[in-house]
Design a protein around this motif. Structure first.
Motif, PDB file in Angstrom:
ATOM      1  N   GLU A   1       9.673  -5.198 -11.085  1.00 18.98           N
ATOM      2  CA  GLU A   1       9.213  -3.771 -11.191  1.00 18.98           C
ATOM      3  C   GLU A   1       7.901  -4.154 -12.346  1.00 18.98           C
TER       4      GLU A   1
ATOM      5  N   GLY B   1       6.529  -2.178  -7.282  1.00 16.97           N
ATOM      6  CA  GLY B   1       7.740  -3.019  -7.349  1.00 16.97           C
ATOM      7  C   GLY B   1       7.592  -3.895  -6.013  1.00 16.97           C
TER       8      GLY B   1
ATOM      9  N   GLY C   1       4.933  -2.235  -3.150  1.00 19.03           N
ATOM     10  CA  GLY C   1       4.686  -0.672  -3.462  1.00 19.03           C
ATOM     11  C   GLY C   1       4.116  -0.517  -4.781  1.00 19.03           C
ATOM     12  N   CYS C   2       3.191   0.720  -4.985  1.00 15.30           N
ATOM     13  CA  CYS C   2       2.661   0.966  -6.068  1.00 15.30           C
ATOM     14  C   CYS C   2       2.200   2.057  -6.305  1.00 15.30           C
ATOM     15  N   GLY C   3       1.460   2.525  -7.653  1.00 11.37           N
ATOM     16  CA  GLY C   3       1.063   3.904  -7.848  1.00 11.37           C
ATOM     17  C   GLY C   3       0.734   4.161  -9.156  1.00 11.37           C
TER      18      GLY C   3
ATOM     19  N   GLN D   1      14.400  -7.173  -7.165  1.00 20.05           N
ATOM     20  CA  GLN D   1      12.793  -6.880  -7.190  1.00 20.05           C
ATOM     21  C   GLN D   1      12.396  -6.986  -8.591  1.00 20.05           C
TER      22      GLN D   1
ATOM     23  N   PHE E   1       5.631   7.797  -2.653  1.00 16.08           N
ATOM     24  CA  PHE E   1       6.885   7.562  -3.645  1.00 16.08           C
ATOM     25  C   PHE E   1       6.942   8.545  -4.376  1.00 16.08           C
TER      26      PHE E   1
ATOM     27  N   ALA F   1       2.539   1.612 -11.755  1.00 16.90           N
ATOM     28  CA  ALA F   1       3.773   1.028 -11.655  1.00 16.90           C
ATOM     29  C   ALA F   1       3.631   0.334 -10.309  1.00 16.90           C
TER      30      ALA F   1
ATOM     31  N   THR G   1       5.712   8.140  -8.142  1.00 19.37           N
ATOM     32  CA  THR G   1       3.910   7.811  -8.455  1.00 19.37           C
ATOM     33  C   THR G   1       3.098   8.848  -7.665  1.00 19.37           C
TER      34      THR G   1
END
Ligand code: DAH
Length: 353
Positions: A226, A323, A298-300, A224, A264, A321, A267
């Motif tokens: 990040e 990933g 994915g993010c937030g 991954q 998530f 953030a 986030t």
């Protein structure tokens, strides 16, 4: 006596002419220059000669000795040259033969994608930060706002390690995602100035592990990357701008992207980012499962609880953030249909990249 020396000289020289090998040469040396050779006998006998004869005989004997010695040296050098010539002839190397080709190695396709991701984020001012692969439940889940027994853990079946120590609610596990690196990084940055922690812009790449059934779509180990940005006045607009720009640099200047609401624990708000399917151009095909879009990350916005756990005051700081999975992105790019190829070490697969 002088005639005897002439005789000695003649015999020795004609003997030397017929010497053909090293052994014969050494034998010749013993016979004609050795301790008990006729020439040495002459030297031995010098003392018994009458005084008047001695100088002439002595001079001549020395002359013969020098002559034989230099004849010996010459012969031995000539034989050495001859042997060298012979070796050069018989051990000849054909330098025109084609060599054995060296097989050239290459970087693993996942590494190639990782390096491209590093390059793009480096251009945008992100540093690469490394974090551990063996984690505690606290870092992998709790500090990221997954309480014990929270259902969000269901998405990330874990390899727990029995380290022989009773750790209660904080067992050791292989990290299921790179997100715990967010906490380590924030704490490390915050420690440099606890009152006013510095802004952060980093990516955290590395291997993750999940207790998964291995199928064409899921592996039990994967990389991954990040990303984490923390500072003053960072907004969701910064997140969208940065990631849209990343997608254009990674997949092509014309690629369109979209953000969908998601969840998530670490986030709030959270989103998933899709890019337009480059196989069908958005029309719908088997690769994008007829949706026209491919999910890439994915993010937030970093959850206030997570900021606080990292040592950043959520009333003063905000951050975003994200990933992403480099293997998944590589699969999309090259239309690889089975993720198991990545770590099964089949050269027929690896040699294609
Ligand atoms: N850690 C998540 C996972 O493995 C991926 C992810 C989603 C990372 C959203 C993030 C994020 O940093 O903001 O499924």
């Amino acid at each position: 006596m002088l005639e005897q020396l002439d005789q000695i000289e003649q015999t020795a020289l004609s003997g030397l002419a017929s010497v053909l090998d090293e052994q014969a040469l050494q034998d010749w040396k013993v016979a004609h220059l050795g301790r008990s050779s006729p020439l040495m006998k002459v030297f031995d006998g010098l003392g018994g000669l009458v005084k008047e004869e001695r100088p002439a005989i002595g001079r001549r004997a020395n002359e013969v000795k020098r002559l034989l010695e230099s004849a010996f040296a010459e012969k031995s050098e000539a034989m050495r040259q001859l042997a060298l010539q012979g070796a050069l002839q018989s051990e000849r190397l054909d330098v025109t033969l084609p060599g054995r080709p060296l097989r050239q190695g290459r970087l693993h396709p996942a590494t190639q994608t990782l390096r491209e991701v590093y390059r793009i984020f480096a251009e945008m001012g992100f540093q690469v930060y490394r974090s551990r692969e063996v984690e505690t439940d606290e870092f992998n889940f709790q500090l990221l706002n997954f309480p014990p027994h929270h259902p969000a853990r269901e998405m990330q079946d874990s390899f727990y390690i029995d380290a022989g120590v009773e750790r209660g609610d904080n067992p050791i596990l292989l990290r299921t995602h790179t997100s715990p690196g967010q906490i380590h990084a924030m704490r490390e940055f915050a420690a440099t100035n606890p009152e006013n922690p510095p802004p952060i812009r980093i990516i955290l790449p590395g291997m993750c592990f999940r207790y998964e059934q291995i199928t064409a779509r899921s592996e039990m180990q994967f990389n991954q990357v990040e990303g984490l940005a923390v500072g003053y006045n960072i907004t969701f607009g910064d997140l969208k701008g940065t990631l849209s720009d990343f997608a254009r640099r990674m997949f092509g200047q014309n690629v369109r992207s979209r953000f969908r609401a998601a969840h998530f624990p670490f986030t709030e708000p959270s989103a998933e980012m899709d890019i337009e399917c480059f196989v069908c151009g958005g029309e719908g095909c088997p690769v994008c499962k007829r949706t026209g879009w491919l999910e890439i990350l994915g993010c937030g916005m970093v959850h206030p609880v997570v900021l606080r756990n990292g040592g950043y005051d959520p009333t003063r700081y905000t951050g975003y953030a994200f990933g992403m999975g480099p293997e998944r992105m590589t699969m999309l790019r090259h239309r690889i249909e089975d993720i198991r190829y990545f770590w099964s070490n089949d050269l027929r697969f690896l040699e294609q990249f």
